[in-house]
Design a protein around this motif. Structure first.
Motif, PDB file in Angstrom:
ATOM      1  N   ALA A 113       0.833  -1.205   0.000  1.00 54.68           N
ATOM      2  CA  ALA A 113       0.000   0.000   0.000  1.00 54.68           C
ATOM      3  C   ALA A 113       0.869   1.257   0.000  1.00 54.68           C
ATOM      4  O   ALA A 113       1.959   1.283   0.582  1.00 54.68           O
ATOM      5  CB  ALA A 113      -0.914   0.006   1.217  1.00 54.68           C
ATOM      6  N   THR A 114       0.374   2.291  -0.643  1.00 55.54           N
ATOM      7  CA  THR A 114       1.124   3.549  -0.706  1.00 55.54           C
ATOM      8  C   THR A 114       0.398   4.720  -0.056  1.00 55.54           C
ATOM      9  O   THR A 114       1.033   5.644   0.446  1.00 55.54           O
ATOM     10  CB  THR A 114       1.422   3.922  -2.172  1.00 55.54           C
ATOM     11  OG1 THR A 114       0.186   4.012  -2.896  1.00 55.54           O
ATOM     12  CG2 THR A 114       2.322   2.869  -2.820  1.00 55.54           C
ATOM     13  N   SER A 115      -0.935   4.673  -0.061  1.00 51.72           N
ATOM     14  CA  SER A 115      -1.687   5.811   0.474  1.00 51.72           C
ATOM     15  C   SER A 115      -2.861   5.349   1.325  1.00 51.72           C
ATOM     16  O   SER A 115      -3.453   4.300   1.082  1.00 51.72           O
ATOM     17  CB  SER A 115      -2.203   6.694  -0.667  1.00 51.72           C
ATOM     18  OG  SER A 115      -3.062   5.954  -1.523  1.00 51.72           O
ATOM     19  N   VAL A 116      -3.181   6.157   2.327  1.00 53.16           N
ATOM     20  CA  VAL A 116      -4.310   5.877   3.213  1.00 53.16           C
ATOM     21  C   VAL A 116      -5.278   7.050   3.132  1.00 53.16           C
ATOM     22  O   VAL A 116      -4.879   8.208   3.311  1.00 53.16           O
ATOM     23  CB  VAL A 116      -3.850   5.690   4.675  1.00 53.16           C
ATOM     24  CG1 VAL A 116      -5.053   5.349   5.567  1.00 53.16           C
ATOM     25  CG2 VAL A 116      -2.782   4.612   4.780  1.00 53.16           C
ATOM     26  N   GLY A 117      -6.532   6.756   2.865  1.00 53.14           N
ATOM     27  CA  GLY A 117      -7.545   7.799   2.814  1.00 53.14           C
ATOM     28  C   GLY A 117      -8.210   7.984   4.165  1.00 53.14           C
ATOM     29  O   GLY A 117      -8.374   7.029   4.924  1.00 53.14           O
ATOM     30  N   VAL A 118      -8.582   9.217   4.467  1.00 51.36           N
ATOM     31  CA  VAL A 118      -9.275   9.530   5.718  1.00 51.36           C
ATOM     32  C   VAL A 118     -10.465  10.433   5.419  1.00 51.36           C
ATOM     33  O   VAL A 118     -10.316  11.477   4.777  1.00 51.36           O
ATOM     34  CB  VAL A 118      -8.343  10.239   6.725  1.00 51.36           C
ATOM     35  CG1 VAL A 118      -9.133  10.694   7.950  1.00 51.36           C
ATOM     36  CG2 VAL A 118      -7.202   9.325   7.143  1.00 51.36           C
TER      37      VAL A 118
ATOM     38  N   GLU B  22      -4.371  10.850   2.213  1.00 54.68           N
ATOM     39  CA  GLU B  22      -5.309  11.617   1.395  1.00 54.68           C
ATOM     40  C   GLU B  22      -6.551  11.874   2.238  1.00 54.68           C
ATOM     41  O   GLU B  22      -7.225  10.934   2.654  1.00 54.68           O
ATOM     42  CB  GLU B  22      -5.681  10.846   0.129  1.00 54.68           C
ATOM     43  CG  GLU B  22      -4.523  10.572  -0.812  1.00 54.68           C
ATOM     44  CD  GLU B  22      -4.073  11.809  -1.569  1.00 54.68           C
ATOM     45  OE1 GLU B  22      -4.775  12.846  -1.488  1.00 54.68           O
ATOM     46  OE2 GLU B  22      -3.031  11.744  -2.236  1.00 54.68           O
ATOM     47  N   GLU B  23      -6.841  13.123   2.524  1.00 53.63           N
ATOM     48  CA  GLU B  23      -7.958  13.449   3.405  1.00 53.63           C
ATOM     49  C   GLU B  23      -9.106  14.108   2.643  1.00 53.63           C
ATOM     50  O   GLU B  23      -8.892  14.834   1.667  1.00 53.63           O
ATOM     51  CB  GLU B  23      -7.491  14.388   4.513  1.00 53.63           C
ATOM     52  CG  GLU B  23      -6.977  15.722   3.988  1.00 53.63           C
ATOM     53  CD  GLU B  23      -6.274  16.535   5.052  1.00 53.63           C
ATOM     54  OE1 GLU B  23      -6.947  17.400   5.649  1.00 53.63           O
ATOM     55  OE2 GLU B  23      -5.066  16.312   5.259  1.00 53.63           O
ATOM     56  N   VAL B  24     -10.313  13.831   3.097  1.00 52.30           N
ATOM     57  CA  VAL B  24     -11.507  14.494   2.580  1.00 52.30           C
ATOM     58  C   VAL B  24     -12.334  14.930   3.783  1.00 52.30           C
ATOM     59  O   VAL B  24     -12.721  14.097   4.611  1.00 52.30           O
ATOM     60  CB  VAL B  24     -12.342  13.565   1.675  1.00 52.30           C
ATOM     61  CG1 VAL B  24     -13.666  14.237   1.316  1.00 52.30           C
ATOM     62  CG2 VAL B  24     -11.571  13.219   0.409  1.00 52.30           C
TER      63      VAL B  24
END
Length: 223
Positions: free
Chosen positions: A61-66, A94-96
């Motif tokens: 994995a390279t990125s974690v979304g929140v 990566e946040e939203v």
């Protein structure tokens, strides 16, 4: 906060439970000496343990979304700490941000569009209360979601470094009993619950081709 404000104005002691960042939330001047007419328990998540678990279960994995609520102090403080720790485990975050529950579906779609490797939940009320909405979007895109506690894993997330919320409740009750016996709520330190344990759902992990590594073989399978 409205209930707390009313109680404070009336001089009624307040015992809060599972507030991740009571200082940022305005419930305590400090953890050691609240001095606000309120004290209680804090469920500061083991974010380091969570990131370690995500890396172990998803080595590529390279990125974690929140997905988080921008007006919720607990989520804002957790996100800041999560972003601080993530590079140690070679993750980008990566946040939203959303403002209320009606935006969970759009926020989930935005995370999917960012192409994140997985999603990590905190204890954000809007997100947790609408977990099925988030999971509908991520499951369709084959993106696993890591929960912040075991109930989220039971409801569709793959794994979590979870706190013991039963123990937290017992501690909260004990603090309330002390106040009823005359303890000064203004000087009673906030109790921060930090003990955590890894849990997972083999069924949910299997859906995403996630194999439990040797170091987590002793974790609790919630299936």
């Amino acid at each position: 906060m409205a209930a707390y404000s009313a109680a404070k104005e009336a001089g009624i002691p307040v015992i809060f439970s599972a507030v991740s960042d009571p200082v940022s939330a305005g419930l305590a001047a400090s953890l050691d000496a609240p001095n606000t007419g309120a004290t209680g328990t804090s469920d500061a998540l083991n974010l380091e343990g969570q990131l370690k678990m995500i890396r172990a279960l998803m080595p590529n994995a390279t990125s974690v979304g929140v997905l988080y609520t921008t007006s919720e102090p607990n989520s804002v403080s957790h996100l800041a700490k999560f972003k601080e720790l993530a590079p140690k485990y070679n993750f980008t975050v990566e946040e939203v941000g959303i403002t209320d529950a009606s935006e969970v579906a759009a926020g989930a779609a935005a995370l999917v569009a960012k192409g994140v490797s997985c999603v990590n939940n905190f204890t954000d009320n809007n997100v947790v209360n609408n977990l099925s909405v988030l999971l509908n979007a991520t499951n369709a895109a084959n993106i696993p979601v890591f929960g912040s506690e075991q109930e989220q894993v039971k409801n569709g997330c793959v794994a979590s470094e979870t706190l013991d919320y039963v123990a937290l409740g017992v501690t909260t009750g004990s603090m309330a009993a002390q106040v009823l016996k005359g303890a000064d709520v203004k000087t009673m330190p906030v109790s921060v619950v930090t003990d955590s344990k890894p849990v997972y759902s083999k069924t949910n992990c299997d859906k995403f081709g996630i194999t439990i590594p040797e170091e987590y073989k002793g974790a609790t399978n919630l299936d």
